[in-house]
Design an enzyme around this catalytic site. Structure first.
Site, PDB file in Angstrom:
ATOM      1  N   LYS A  19       0.833  -1.208   0.000  1.00 49.77           N
ATOM      2  CA  LYS A  19       0.000   0.000   0.000  1.00 49.77           C
ATOM      3  C   LYS A  19       0.868   1.259   0.000  1.00 49.77           C
ATOM      4  O   LYS A  19       0.624   2.184  -0.769  1.00 49.77           O
ATOM      5  CB  LYS A  19      -0.921  -0.041   1.234  1.00 49.77           C
ATOM      6  N   SER A  20       1.884   1.287   0.858  1.00 51.06           N
ATOM      7  CA  SER A  20       2.726   2.495   0.960  1.00 51.06           C
ATOM      8  C   SER A  20       3.418   2.793  -0.371  1.00 51.06           C
ATOM      9  O   SER A  20       3.486   3.949  -0.808  1.00 51.06           O
ATOM     10  CB  SER A  20       3.804   2.301   2.033  1.00 51.06           C
ATOM     11  N   ASP A 314       2.060  -1.342  11.985  1.00 48.38           N
ATOM     12  CA  ASP A 314       0.733  -1.776  11.510  1.00 48.38           C
ATOM     13  C   ASP A 314       0.483  -3.264  11.766  1.00 48.38           C
ATOM     14  O   ASP A 314      -0.646  -3.738  11.623  1.00 48.38           O
ATOM     15  CB  ASP A 314       0.579  -1.477  10.009  1.00 48.38           C
ATOM     16  N   LYS A 341      -4.312   5.749  14.854  1.00 50.87           N
ATOM     17  CA  LYS A 341      -4.489   5.109  13.537  1.00 50.87           C
ATOM     18  C   LYS A 341      -5.977   5.154  13.171  1.00 50.87           C
ATOM     19  O   LYS A 341      -6.720   5.963  13.711  1.00 50.87           O
ATOM     20  CB  LYS A 341      -3.934   3.685  13.581  1.00 50.87           C
ATOM     21  N   ARG A 387      -7.213  -3.237   9.705  1.00 49.97           N
ATOM     22  CA  ARG A 387      -6.239  -4.121  10.388  1.00 49.97           C
ATOM     23  C   ARG A 387      -6.913  -4.876  11.542  1.00 49.97           C
ATOM     24  O   ARG A 387      -6.559  -6.004  11.850  1.00 49.97           O
ATOM     25  CB  ARG A 387      -5.050  -3.329  10.920  1.00 49.97           C
TER      26      ARG A 387
HETATM   27  O1  SPQ Z   1      -2.572   5.471   5.448  1.00 49.06           O
HETATM   28  P1  SPQ Z   1      -2.994   5.134   6.835  1.00 49.06           P
HETATM   29  O2  SPQ Z   1      -4.474   5.252   6.958  1.00 49.06           O
HETATM   30  O3  SPQ Z   1      -2.281   5.937   7.874  1.00 49.06           O
HETATM   31  O4  SPQ Z   1      -2.618   3.596   7.054  1.00 49.06           O
HETATM   32  C1  SPQ Z   1      -1.856   2.854   8.035  1.00 49.06           C
HETATM   33  C2  SPQ Z   1      -2.395   1.374   7.946  1.00 49.06           C
HETATM   34  O5  SPQ Z   1      -2.602   0.686   8.933  1.00 49.06           O
HETATM   35  O6  SPQ Z   1      -2.559   0.941   6.799  1.00 49.06           O
HETATM   36  C3  SPQ Z   1      -1.953   3.391   9.459  1.00 49.06           C
HETATM   37  F1  SPQ Z   1      -3.102   3.438   9.947  1.00 49.06           F
HETATM   38  O7  SPQ Z   1      -0.484   2.734   7.672  1.00 49.06           O
HETATM   39  C4  SPQ Z   1       0.479   3.808   7.727  1.00 49.06           C
HETATM   40  C5  SPQ Z   1       1.549   3.476   8.756  1.00 49.06           C
HETATM   41  O8  SPQ Z   1       1.026   3.273  10.023  1.00 49.06           O
HETATM   42  C6  SPQ Z   1       1.090   3.917   6.358  1.00 49.06           C
HETATM   43  C7  SPQ Z   1       2.363   4.683   6.339  1.00 49.06           C
HETATM   44  C8  SPQ Z   1       2.908   5.153   5.048  1.00 49.06           C
HETATM   45  O9  SPQ Z   1       2.573   4.606   3.982  1.00 49.06           O
HETATM   46  O10 SPQ Z   1       3.725   6.094   5.083  1.00 49.06           O
HETATM   47  C9  SPQ Z   1       3.081   4.932   7.484  1.00 49.06           C
HETATM   48  C10 SPQ Z   1       2.622   4.565   8.834  1.00 49.06           C
HETATM   49  O11 SPQ Z   1       2.067   5.707   9.467  1.00 49.06           O
HETATM   50  P2  SPQ Z   1       2.980   6.782  10.235  1.00 49.06           P
HETATM   51  O12 SPQ Z   1       2.001   7.720  10.856  1.00 49.06           O
HETATM   52  O13 SPQ Z   1       3.728   6.007  11.259  1.00 49.06           O
HETATM   53  O14 SPQ Z   1       3.828   7.434   9.278  1.00 49.06           O
END
Ligand code: SPQ
Length: 427
Positions: A19-20, A314, A341, A387
């Site tokens: 996803k990222s 996550d 989250k 999740r």
């Molecule tokens: O995109 P979103 O909603 O924040 O999704 C989450 C997930 O569980 O899929 C978190 F709720 O993933 C983030 C992750 O926790 C995705 C991400 C990224 O792609 O950069 C980074 C993480 O968040 P953060 O706040 O630690 O940067």
């Protein structure tokens, strides 16, 4: 959606793209010159939100299912969304926070919005550093959350020390830094996922990394790339857990991203006694991947804290569920980020695991799980957090009796086809 105890898990599985990396491919592809080809793009609702935002800013994006073509308009080629200037980021924190870094530097104004969950998540963490760069960005309701009003401005480079290890904060600032008039750097307390840095480098940006600091120089232009997205280790996590917990199980999970800033779950599960081996490894678009073989194992408790936390943030819900089946106590610390989250994942995990009979205690920044108490079925409120829904599909598949998950369809955010994959491998 209802689940009962399975006897074992067997077979091979190819999980959807990361996803990222999928988000970042569309974002960088949109502001690059030329056509970026993204294969194994995740067709999850969050990534479709990113496509929709950039399409609304005049970027032609062809999505044929497995492959996405992004016809970028260059660094200064985005257009004000028309007929209204509202961009909807849906449930996606990544879309919301990263796009702010880009929008802060455009020559138009927009309103960023999203669903009920996104409107509760903290945005001050990006508003503050972007404002320090000269951005005009504010929370419309004055509560530090989305909707956000952004008017493009001339940005200046800053050296930012982030109080949180967050790839979204880091990435938002680095993307803004592409448009700034000097070097921009971000130092975080622990290293968070580095997909933005890796991808920026491949698109031709001048980026330097060392320790927990990343710096970027102002860019003249980025250039389109071919991106092969590896499978998402955060989605593989559910099958890693299920393969370890269900007796007589053996699952081969193909093409899983194993970037060292994301692979904490492998270290923790191995440390708990998990039988996890790499059958094959490869490197594509700067992102390593592996076929991972997981076999049933007797797990024991562990302590999860410090620098490893951002590398498995996550995955902590499913790790916590697995810890209920382990011998002894598992302690999770330094994970207060879980509270902000899609749901408060500490509170929701503790409440739902307790409903299933687990011995689990909520702490300020994590939880304590005393394993070895058999779990029984329960009605689980996912709070529409993907999740959480997937974690309890796995817990319910290991527990006695029936588990019902409310709001189960939210898995489409990151893993469309999850329930079908589970049903196919479960016996
Ligand atoms: O995109 P979103 O909603 O924040 O999704 C989450 C997930 O569980 O899929 C978190 F709720 O993933 C983030 C992750 O926790 C995705 C991400 C990224 O792609 O950069 C980074 C993480 O968040 P953060 O706040 O630690 O940067």
């Amino acid at each position: 959606m209802k689940f009962r105890k399975i006897s074992h898990l067997k077979g091979e599985l190819r999980i959807p793209g990361d996803k990222s990396i999928s988000h970042r491919g569309v974002m960088l592809g949109s502001i690059a010159k030329g056509t970026t080809r993204i294969s194994n793009f995740l067709q999850g609702v969050d990534c479709l939100s990113t496509i929709s935002c950039f399409s609304r800013m005049g970027i032609e994006i062809e999505n044929s299912g497995d492959e996405v073509l992004v016809h970028g308009n260059g660094l200064r080629g985005l257009k004000k969304p028309f007929p209204d200037n509202i961009l909807d980021c849906g449930n996606s924190g990544t879309t919301t926070r990263l796009i702010c870094g880009i929008l802060a530097a455009q020559d138009f104004d927009v309103i960023l919005t999203g669903d009920a969950s996104i409107q509760k998540r903290p945005m001050k963490r990006i508003i503050d550093p972007l404002t320090a760069m000269g951005a005009d960005i504010s929370s419309v309701k004055g509560n530090g959350c989305s909707p956000l009003a952004i008017t493009g401005s001339q940005l200046h480079g800053i050296h930012y020390t982030s109080p949180v290890a967050s790839a979204q904060v880091k990435s938002s600032i680095l993307l803004a830094g592409l448009y700034a008039d000097g070097e921009t750097s971000v130092t975080e307390p622990y290293l968070s996922r580095n997909h933005t840095e890796l991808m920026l480098e491949s698109f031709g940006a001048q980026i330097k990394t060392g320790g927990t600091t990343a710096s970027v120089q102002p860019a003249k232009e980025l250039y389109a790339q071919d991106i092969r997205v590896p499978g998402d280790i955060s989605s593989a996590a559910f099958f890693l857990a299920a393969g370890l917990l269900a007796p007589n199980s053996e699952v081969l999970i193909k093409n899983v991203g194993i970037n060292p800033t994301r692979d904490g779950i492998l270290k923790v599960f191995r440390d708990m006694g998990g039988d996890i081996t790499f059958v094959d490894t490869c490197e594509g678009s700067g992102e390593p991947s592996a076929d991972i073989l997981v076999r049933s194992s007797s797990l024991h408790g562990t302590v999860i804290e410090g620098a490893i936390i951002p590398t498995l943030i996550d995955e902590l819900p499913v790790i916590a569920a697995a810890a209920c089946f382990a011998e002894g106590t598992t302690v999770i610390r330094d994970a207060a980020e879980l509270k902000v989250k899609e749901s408060n994942r500490i509170e929701v995990m503790v409440r739902n695991l307790t409903a299933m009979g687990a011995d689990v205690e909520e702490t300020e920044d994590g939880m304590i799980i005393r394993g070895g108490k058999p779990l029984h079925g329960a009605v689980i409120d996912s709070r529409l957090d993907h999740r959480i829904a997937m974690t309890f599909a796995i817990a319910g598949s290991m527990a006695d009796g029936e588990t019902e998950i409310l709001g189960a369809e939210c898995v489409n955010i990151s893993y469309p086809g999850f329930y079908e994959d589970l049903a196919r491998l479960a016996r």
